[in-house]
Enzyme design. Structure first.
Site, PDB file in Angstrom:
ATOM      1  N   LYS A 105       1.047  -0.994  -0.540  1.00 54.48           N
ATOM      2  CA  LYS A 105      -0.325  -0.110  -0.014  1.00 54.48           C
ATOM      3  C   LYS A 105       0.559   1.258   0.071  1.00 54.48           C
ATOM      4  CE  LYS A 105      -3.514  -2.030   2.162  1.00 54.48           C
ATOM      5  NZ  LYS A 105      -3.371  -3.749   1.254  1.00 54.48           N
ATOM      6  N   ASP A 139      -1.407  -1.894  -4.418  1.00 56.81           N
ATOM      7  CA  ASP A 139      -2.639  -2.000  -3.617  1.00 56.81           C
ATOM      8  C   ASP A 139      -3.817  -1.162  -3.555  1.00 56.81           C
ATOM      9  OD1 ASP A 139      -2.587  -4.840  -3.101  1.00 56.81           O
ATOM     10  OD2 ASP A 139      -2.377  -4.354  -1.011  1.00 56.81           O
ATOM     11  N   MET A 140      -4.591  -0.952  -3.460  1.00 53.29           N
ATOM     12  CA  MET A 140      -5.438   0.212  -3.659  1.00 53.29           C
ATOM     13  C   MET A 140      -6.264   1.035  -2.932  1.00 53.29           C
ATOM     14  SD  MET A 140      -5.615   3.225  -5.054  1.00 53.29           S
ATOM     15  CE  MET A 140      -5.096   2.523  -6.632  1.00 53.29           C
ATOM     16  N   ARG A 190      -4.541  -5.535 -11.758  1.00 51.42           N
ATOM     17  CA  ARG A 190      -5.993  -6.654 -10.358  1.00 51.42           C
ATOM     18  C   ARG A 190      -7.435  -6.349  -9.862  1.00 51.42           C
ATOM     19  NH1 ARG A 190      -3.758  -6.512  -4.353  1.00 51.42           N
ATOM     20  NH2 ARG A 190      -2.518  -8.328  -5.703  1.00 51.42           N
ATOM     21  N   LYS A 193     -13.471  -5.573  -5.626  1.00 52.55           N
ATOM     22  CA  LYS A 193     -14.638  -5.499  -5.735  1.00 52.55           C
ATOM     23  C   LYS A 193     -15.000  -3.587  -4.904  1.00 52.55           C
ATOM     24  CE  LYS A 193     -18.102  -8.933  -6.282  1.00 52.55           C
ATOM     25  NZ  LYS A 193     -19.193 -10.140  -5.182  1.00 52.55           N
ATOM     26  N   GLY A 194     -13.719  -4.130  -4.063  1.00 51.42           N
ATOM     27  CA  GLY A 194     -13.341  -2.670  -3.456  1.00 51.42           C
ATOM     28  C   GLY A 194     -13.562  -2.634  -1.650  1.00 51.42           C
ATOM     29  N   LYS A 207     -24.773  -3.408  -3.340  1.00 52.03           N
ATOM     30  CA  LYS A 207     -23.668  -4.580  -3.912  1.00 52.03           C
ATOM     31  C   LYS A 207     -24.621  -5.147  -5.343  1.00 52.03           C
ATOM     32  CE  LYS A 207     -22.869  -9.222  -2.248  1.00 52.03           C
ATOM     33  NZ  LYS A 207     -21.388  -9.678  -3.206  1.00 52.03           N
ATOM     34  N   HIS A 233     -14.305 -13.352  -4.207  1.00 49.49           N
ATOM     35  CA  HIS A 233     -13.603 -15.014  -4.047  1.00 49.49           C
ATOM     36  C   HIS A 233     -15.508 -15.486  -4.985  1.00 49.49           C
ATOM     37  CE1 HIS A 233     -11.938 -12.840  -1.050  1.00 49.49           C
ATOM     38  NE2 HIS A 233     -10.685 -13.980  -1.796  1.00 49.49           N
ATOM     39  N   ARG A 294     -10.939  -5.184   8.264  1.00 50.30           N
ATOM     40  CA  ARG A 294     -12.134  -5.701   6.434  1.00 50.30           C
ATOM     41  C   ARG A 294     -12.504  -6.466   6.526  1.00 50.30           C
ATOM     42  NH1 ARG A 294      -7.612  -1.060   5.424  1.00 50.30           N
ATOM     43  NH2 ARG A 294      -6.003  -3.176   4.711  1.00 50.30           N
TER      44      ARG A 294
HETATM   45  P1  FDA Z   1     -18.514 -11.093  -1.960  1.00 49.25           P
HETATM   46  O1  FDA Z   1     -18.126 -10.068  -0.423  1.00 49.25           O
HETATM   47  O2  FDA Z   1     -19.416 -10.493  -2.782  1.00 49.25           O
HETATM   48  O3  FDA Z   1     -18.023 -12.343  -1.246  1.00 49.25           O
HETATM   49  C1  FDA Z   1     -18.345 -13.347  -2.096  1.00 49.25           C
HETATM   50  C2  FDA Z   1     -17.979 -14.593  -1.238  1.00 49.25           C
HETATM   51  O4  FDA Z   1     -16.339 -14.926  -0.462  1.00 49.25           O
HETATM   52  C3  FDA Z   1     -18.892 -14.745  -0.153  1.00 49.25           C
HETATM   53  O5  FDA Z   1     -20.225 -15.113  -0.110  1.00 49.25           O
HETATM   54  C4  FDA Z   1     -17.624 -15.836   0.800  1.00 49.25           C
HETATM   55  O6  FDA Z   1     -18.308 -16.704   0.620  1.00 49.25           O
HETATM   56  C5  FDA Z   1     -16.995 -15.174   0.595  1.00 49.25           C
HETATM   57  N1  FDA Z   1     -16.024 -14.205   1.127  1.00 49.25           N
HETATM   58  C6  FDA Z   1     -15.686 -12.631   0.609  1.00 49.25           C
HETATM   59  N2  FDA Z   1     -15.318 -12.066   1.674  1.00 49.25           N
HETATM   60  C7  FDA Z   1     -14.680 -13.418   3.131  1.00 49.25           C
HETATM   61  C8  FDA Z   1     -14.605 -13.344   4.184  1.00 49.25           C
HETATM   62  N3  FDA Z   1     -13.925 -11.677   4.300  1.00 49.25           N
HETATM   63  N4  FDA Z   1     -13.998 -13.572   4.788  1.00 49.25           N
HETATM   64  C9  FDA Z   1     -15.200 -14.875   4.612  1.00 49.25           C
HETATM   65  N5  FDA Z   1     -15.161 -15.234   3.053  1.00 49.25           N
HETATM   66  C10 FDA Z   1     -15.847 -14.311   2.412  1.00 49.25           C
HETATM   67  N6  FDA Z   1      -9.831  -4.301  -2.145  1.00 49.25           N
HETATM   68  C11 FDA Z   1      -9.231  -3.008  -2.198  1.00 49.25           C
HETATM   69  O7  FDA Z   1      -9.604  -2.169  -1.717  1.00 49.25           O
HETATM   70  N7  FDA Z   1      -7.773  -3.326  -2.368  1.00 49.25           N
HETATM   71  C12 FDA Z   1      -7.314  -4.186  -2.899  1.00 49.25           C
HETATM   72  O8  FDA Z   1      -5.702  -3.456  -3.545  1.00 49.25           O
HETATM   73  C13 FDA Z   1      -7.459  -5.421  -2.474  1.00 49.25           C
HETATM   74  N8  FDA Z   1      -6.747  -6.419  -3.056  1.00 49.25           N
HETATM   75  C14 FDA Z   1      -7.212  -7.488  -2.719  1.00 49.25           C
HETATM   76  C15 FDA Z   1      -6.669  -8.666  -3.670  1.00 49.25           C
HETATM   77  C16 FDA Z   1      -7.582  -9.890  -3.599  1.00 49.25           C
HETATM   78  C17 FDA Z   1      -6.281 -11.034  -4.213  1.00 49.25           C
HETATM   79  C18 FDA Z   1      -8.660  -9.813  -3.368  1.00 49.25           C
HETATM   80  C19 FDA Z   1      -9.335 -11.451  -3.862  1.00 49.25           C
HETATM   81  C20 FDA Z   1      -9.012  -9.247  -2.922  1.00 49.25           C
HETATM   82  C21 FDA Z   1      -8.941  -7.594  -2.750  1.00 49.25           C
HETATM   83  N9  FDA Z   1      -9.349  -6.700  -2.134  1.00 49.25           N
HETATM   84  C22 FDA Z   1      -8.437  -5.430  -2.494  1.00 49.25           C
HETATM   85  C23 FDA Z   1     -10.540  -7.298  -1.680  1.00 49.25           C
HETATM   86  C24 FDA Z   1     -12.035  -6.940  -2.294  1.00 49.25           C
HETATM   87  O9  FDA Z   1     -12.118  -5.694  -2.899  1.00 49.25           O
HETATM   88  C25 FDA Z   1     -13.201  -7.094  -1.871  1.00 49.25           C
HETATM   89  O10 FDA Z   1     -13.071  -6.507  -0.590  1.00 49.25           O
HETATM   90  C26 FDA Z   1     -13.468  -8.826  -1.106  1.00 49.25           C
HETATM   91  O11 FDA Z   1     -12.663  -9.480  -2.063  1.00 49.25           O
HETATM   92  C27 FDA Z   1     -14.818  -9.150  -1.253  1.00 49.25           C
HETATM   93  O12 FDA Z   1     -15.034  -8.972  -2.708  1.00 49.25           O
HETATM   94  P2  FDA Z   1     -15.377 -10.788  -3.218  1.00 49.25           P
HETATM   95  O13 FDA Z   1     -15.244 -10.014  -4.365  1.00 49.25           O
HETATM   96  O14 FDA Z   1     -14.564 -11.542  -2.960  1.00 49.25           O
HETATM   97  O15 FDA Z   1     -16.601 -10.568  -3.406  1.00 49.25           O
END
Ligand code: FDA
Length: 313
Positions: A105, A139-140, A190, A193-194, A207, A233, A294
């Protein structure tokens, strides 16, 4: 008396608010009951634990990107210390023969103090990464830091650095333009979602809208992006990306799926078995609190998980 209904959005807000509280951090640090839950999301407090987690993933066919936890650094000394920490991590990656990247970051290396300082330290980390044959992902953070972060990132690109990529957040209304610009420049993106609390003037609040934006952006990225990373995920969006890539005849090694450490390991393994490239974001270090909060904010079920641990159920 009407019952207070805690919905997902309220919990998300509560935890994102707590992620900025020093007092709550001090309490969390002392809580032994929190440790087992923390270990689900954070590989450990030391570099050795981070590298060992990366080596374990590699044994299962999964690459890593290592995050030496830290953000919002308030002194130049702290920023320089963080940069030295990254240089050590890069040396560790080299000596262990890992194929790991690093993620950082910019506020950890001085963005809030001076863009010159952050650009100098990002340049140093990228040059070290190039010397050991690896890659740095920026990272953002929250949208207030996005304009200075992009200025620093673009400055480093202008220095001629090529082993660096950026993260874009699908919830931000401006992201389609940033995505187009960086795709044109051949920058690796990369897409996530945020994860921060943002105003509806800059980000989608619902959402369903974030998910729809993610789907659209992921398709653009898969089609035209350079080394794209689909970081979610969300099983539905992962399936959609797979189907889209297959329908356009995109080779499986043209992109990678990325996950956070400890989340949906089943899905990570399934993707590897199906021949996709998977990279896991492996955070480690003593500055784990904001990252951890977070992760709690993202999923109300995590709070129940913690509550069970705290009461020993
Ligand atoms: P969503 O929140 O809809 O989750 C989908 C499913 O994933 C859930 O139903 C659950 O099964 C599982 N899940 C998700 N989060 C979970 C948790 N915390 N614990 C357990 N299960 C969970 N954000 C950002 O603002 N800046 C960044 O630089 C990054 N970098 C980053 C790197 C990588 C490799 C990933 C995967 C994510 C990030 N993020 C990030 C975080 C991203 O913005 C987001 O907040 C999370 O990935 C959760 O969103 P999902 O896309 O997983 O979808």
């Amino acid at each position: 008396m009407p019952a207070i209904l805690w919905d997902g959005a309220m919990l998300r807000h509560l935890f994102l608010g707590l992620s900025r509280s020093d007092r709550a951090w001090a309490l969390a640090r002392r809580s032994a009951a929190l440790r087992p839950v923390l270990r689900r999301f954070v590989a450990g407090e030391t570099m050795d634990e981070g590298l060992t987690a990366a080596a374990g993933l590699r044994a299962g066919g999964i690459d890593a990107t290592l995050d030496l936890l830290g953000e919002a650094t308030e002194s130049e000394d702290g920023a320089r210390r963080a940069a030295r920490g990254y240089v050590e991590v890069l040396n560790g990656i080299f000596h262990r023969g890992l194929r790991s990247h690093v993620s950082l970051k910019l506020s950890q290396i001085g963005l809030d103090l001076s863009e010159d300082l952050a650009a100098e330290l990002l340049g140093l980390i990228c040059r070290t990464a190039a010397a050991v044959g690896t890659f740095v992902r920026v990272d953002m953070e929250d949208s207030g830091r996005l304009p200075p972060a992009l200025r620093v990132f673009e400055r480093v690109l202008r220095f001629g650095v090529r082993n660096v990529g950026i993260v874009l957040q699908a919830y931000l209304l401006r992201t389609p333009e940033d995505l187009q610009r960086y795709i044109r420049q051949g920058v690796s993106i990369r897409l996530c979602k945020g994860a921060y609390a943002e105003s509806p003037t800059v980000a989608y609040a619902r959402k369903a809208d974030v998910d729809a934006a993610y789907g659209r952006l992921a398709e653009q990225l898969l089609l035209y992006g350079h080394a794209p990373a689909i970081a979610t995920h969300d099983e539905r969006l992962i399936r959609r990306s797979r189907e889209f890539a297959a329908s356009r005849g995109l080779a499986k090694d043209r992109f990678e799926f990325q996950f956070l450490y400890g989340i949906r390991r089943d899905l990570q393994e399934r993707l590897v078995a199906d021949g996709y490239r998977v990279r896991v974001y492996v955070p480690f270090g003593t500055h784990w609190y904001p990252y951890f909060m977070r992760r709690l904010a993202e999923r109300p079920a995590n709070v129940v998980f913690i509550a069970r641990h705290l009461i020993g159920a």
